[in-house]
Write a protein that holds these residues in place. Sequence first.
Motif, PDB file in Angstrom:
ATOM      1  N   ASN A 220       0.823  -1.207   0.000  1.00 18.40           N
ATOM      2  CA  ASN A 220       0.000   0.000   0.000  1.00 18.40           C
ATOM      3  C   ASN A 220       0.859   1.259   0.000  1.00 18.40           C
ATOM      4  O   ASN A 220       0.581   2.205  -0.726  1.00 18.40           O
ATOM      5  N   SER A 221       1.911   1.244   0.830  1.00 17.64           N
ATOM      6  CA  SER A 221       2.729   2.463   0.890  1.00 17.64           C
ATOM      7  C   SER A 221       3.398   2.716  -0.462  1.00 17.64           C
ATOM      8  O   SER A 221       3.547   3.869  -0.866  1.00 17.64           O
TER       9      SER A 221
ATOM     10  N   LYS B  25       2.082   1.789  -3.335  1.00 18.73           N
ATOM     11  CA  LYS B  25       0.997   2.201  -4.239  1.00 18.73           C
ATOM     12  C   LYS B  25       0.615   3.660  -4.053  1.00 18.73           C
ATOM     13  O   LYS B  25       0.362   4.383  -5.006  1.00 18.73           O
TER      14      LYS B  25
ATOM     15  N   ILE C 253      -4.390   9.971   4.257  1.00 20.78           N
ATOM     16  CA  ILE C 253      -5.813   9.598   4.307  1.00 20.78           C
ATOM     17  C   ILE C 253      -6.568  10.696   5.046  1.00 20.78           C
ATOM     18  O   ILE C 253      -6.113  11.172   6.095  1.00 20.78           O
TER      19      ILE C 253
ATOM     20  N   VAL D 277      -9.921   7.018  -4.363  1.00 24.86           N
ATOM     21  CA  VAL D 277      -9.248   6.562  -5.578  1.00 24.86           C
ATOM     22  C   VAL D 277     -10.289   6.180  -6.645  1.00 24.86           C
ATOM     23  O   VAL D 277      -9.975   5.538  -7.621  1.00 24.86           O
TER      24      VAL D 277
ATOM     25  N   GLY E 146      -7.430  -5.527   1.057  1.00 27.67           N
ATOM     26  CA  GLY E 146      -6.162  -5.734   1.761  1.00 27.67           C
ATOM     27  C   GLY E 146      -6.192  -5.380   3.233  1.00 27.67           C
ATOM     28  O   GLY E 146      -5.862  -6.206   4.085  1.00 27.67           O
TER      29      GLY E 146
ATOM     30  N   ALA F 272      -8.807  -4.788   5.173  1.00 29.13           N
ATOM     31  CA  ALA F 272      -9.835  -5.531   5.911  1.00 29.13           C
ATOM     32  C   ALA F 272      -9.263  -6.879   6.337  1.00 29.13           C
ATOM     33  O   ALA F 272      -9.408  -7.295   7.496  1.00 29.13           O
TER      34      ALA F 272
ATOM     35  N   SER G 130       1.347   8.626   5.834  1.00 23.75           N
ATOM     36  CA  SER G 130       0.672   7.776   6.820  1.00 23.75           C
ATOM     37  C   SER G 130       1.675   6.891   7.545  1.00 23.75           C
ATOM     38  O   SER G 130       2.738   6.593   7.022  1.00 23.75           O
TER      39      SER G 130
HETATM   40  P1  ADP Z   1      -6.502  -1.469  -1.865  1.00 25.30           P
HETATM   41  O1  ADP Z   1      -6.457  -2.790  -2.532  1.00 25.30           O
HETATM   42  O2  ADP Z   1      -7.459  -0.519  -2.486  1.00 25.30           O
HETATM   43  O3  ADP Z   1      -5.163  -0.897  -1.617  1.00 25.30           O
HETATM   44  P2  ADP Z   1      -6.684  -1.703   1.011  1.00 25.30           P
HETATM   45  O4  ADP Z   1      -7.735  -2.323   1.854  1.00 25.30           O
HETATM   46  O5  ADP Z   1      -5.308  -2.215   1.150  1.00 25.30           O
HETATM   47  O6  ADP Z   1      -7.186  -1.811  -0.470  1.00 25.30           O
HETATM   48  O7  ADP Z   1      -6.707  -0.168   1.302  1.00 25.30           O
HETATM   49  C1  ADP Z   1      -7.948   0.523   1.369  1.00 25.30           C
HETATM   50  C2  ADP Z   1      -7.791   1.981   1.028  1.00 25.30           C
HETATM   51  O8  ADP Z   1      -7.048   2.637   2.025  1.00 25.30           O
HETATM   52  C3  ADP Z   1      -7.036   2.208  -0.256  1.00 25.30           C
HETATM   53  O9  ADP Z   1      -7.877   2.164  -1.363  1.00 25.30           O
HETATM   54  C4  ADP Z   1      -6.454   3.603  -0.014  1.00 25.30           C
HETATM   55  O10 ADP Z   1      -7.395   4.579  -0.350  1.00 25.30           O
HETATM   56  C5  ADP Z   1      -6.244   3.675   1.468  1.00 25.30           C
HETATM   57  N1  ADP Z   1      -4.829   3.439   1.856  1.00 25.30           N
HETATM   58  C6  ADP Z   1      -4.292   2.291   2.295  1.00 25.30           C
HETATM   59  N2  ADP Z   1      -2.984   2.430   2.586  1.00 25.30           N
HETATM   60  C7  ADP Z   1      -2.672   3.717   2.318  1.00 25.30           C
HETATM   61  C8  ADP Z   1      -1.457   4.503   2.418  1.00 25.30           C
HETATM   62  N3  ADP Z   1      -0.305   3.984   2.848  1.00 25.30           N
HETATM   63  N4  ADP Z   1      -1.550   5.802   2.071  1.00 25.30           N
HETATM   64  C9  ADP Z   1      -2.706   6.332   1.642  1.00 25.30           C
HETATM   65  N5  ADP Z   1      -3.877   5.671   1.527  1.00 25.30           N
HETATM   66  C10 ADP Z   1      -3.860   4.365   1.863  1.00 25.30           C
END
Ligand code: ADP
Length: 614
Positions: free
Chosen positions: A368-369, A371, A404, A421, A433, A435, A458
């Motif tokens: 995630n970080s 992405k 966020i 997004v 992810g 959840a 974050s």
């Molecule tokens: P996804 O597959 O969309 O990444 P996640 O459940 O992992 O699903 O994350 C949910 C949402 O939380 C993401 O769509 C994003 O908007 C936000 N998010 C998660 N990690 C970060 C981060 N490190 N920085 C910013 N937003 C984040």
Amino acid sequence: MALGNISFTLLSFFYCILICVVYFCKPRIKNEETKLYSYLIITCMTGVTLSLGTYFFMANLDKYPILNYIFSKAYLLFIIVYLAIMTLYVFKISIFEKDEKLIKHKTLIINSTIILFTLAASLILILPISYVSQNKIVYSYGQSVSLTFTITRVVAIMWIIILIFKRKNVPWKKVIPMIAYIIVGSIVSIIQKNNPELLLSTAMIVFVTFLMYFTIENPDVKMIESLNEAKDQAERANNAKTDFLSSMSHEIRTPLNAIVGFSNGLIEEEGLKERAREDVSSIITASASLLELVNGILDISKIEAGKLEIIDTNYNFHKVFDELVLLTKARLGEKALDFRYSYDESIPEYLYGDASRVKQVILNLLTNSVKYTNTGFIEFKVRSVIKNDIVRLIISVEDSGIGIKKENIDKLFSKFERLGVEKDTTVEGTGLGLAITKRLVEMMGGKIVVQSVYGKGSIFTISLDQKIVTGSELEKLKKQEAVKIEDVKVLDASNKKVLVVDDNNLNLKVAKRLLEQYKCETICVSSGFECIDKIACGEKYDLILLDDMMPKLSGSETLVKLKEMPSFNMPVVALTANAISGMKEEYLKKGFNDYLSKPIEKAELNRVMNKFLS
Ligand code: ADP
């Protein structure tokens, strides 16, 4: 006892009939409480009838002296029986529910109570009763009447004492009838003293019984039945969903297995045009995210069906950390981010926990970080607090990404929730992810928190306790590790024969490709029957990779048939795209020597090849 105004008794009689009809016509749960209440109602009904009889016979004392005697005594007995049942009820609600020490003596307490009340009843029967007529009102008196009313008072005092001492055990609702009995009983005895013509005692007993109707545990049976039915239905639907997911995972993973296998093979090929190489690379990325999605859906449904198990084993934490760093570096790709990582040197090498889940949750934060960060840094840190044989890992992943919004933080860990997004289709993701991460962390007994500033970045922090491996166990693990390091080289299995059984031709091709590096002879067949034929003809293999989900004769059924052959002793590894948890254990139980899930991972195949062919 007096003979006077009958109206209260008559009214009680109708009330009693009403309670009987309502209570006995309605389906009810059969438990000790409702059983006692049934006895109470029947006793009440008898008591009211006796009361009416006594009224009639006392009025005609001269005509029916014997019947009058019998009815008067029977009425006194009714009071004793009523008190006995009520006393058992008091025991039930105050002692028999929660008092561990006294529950052991339940039978003794019940029997002693019954004996005491029987003795009292016998005494009442033996002792004399007399009648006196005053201002046209006939009274009964004498020792048996006095004894009955003394017992009434003594028993009421005993209830008060028990209920006061055991007040913590008794819900307030259930004490109401007893309090009513004591208060109304005292008022009745005062009124009755001054107005003996009012026959109030029977009416009072019926009133208390009527009150009790609202306090006993009598949940509606029909509602419970329909709730149970709904629960069964939901469970069936849930099982159907899991079955569906299991087969869906198989259906999707089989072609994916082929895509991943061939693309990996292709990209390693020399002389591939640049454009083709780029395309293949895109195919690999796309299939990897498809696989991630399938696995995510499988994980969340397993968690929700309560079928996901945390499987603790000994693992090398330092190695897991290194792997995570490598994977993240690979994911960074073209992004020029400053990726910093470190862990406390004091974290012991070997820990006890579910390594693959630990890896999964951390990798999700790191992915995630990557992405959601375009410039700046990502910092992956693991700090620790050691207490006895437990190490608390404080794992943090910080980034200088998009951050966020405050109002979105609560939604972060919900399924399929993607924040901000919606319009940005360039960021791939499913919203599953976090959840899954949260649920997994909690299942492992840990916690996850997030701090974020929108637009700045974050920090996700997981705290997780893991046991430290020590002593002889640690020595054993170190030795095993040393052996494994030697094994890392691809095994040369030049003179070994491997039989691959799979009904899907693509899968056979992939397996053949993967096995090429081991230089072994690979023979492919496309059904369990062919496999059995080969073995029956006396062919010998050093390893059999046997797909489970095949039409007509499954891998498991094939194995049973193979094992029936007297001289059969070749290692058989289950090959399956079914990724539902607990599968490995299931296959080992069935008699397979090991398990490989499709798409076959190189490292896993390496492990299996080394295990059986070195
Ligand atoms: P996804 O597959 O969309 O990444 P996640 O459940 O992992 O699903 O994350 C949910 C949402 O939380 C993401 O769509 C994003 O908007 C936000 N998010 C998660 N990690 C970060 C981060 N490190 N920085 C910013 N937003 C984040």
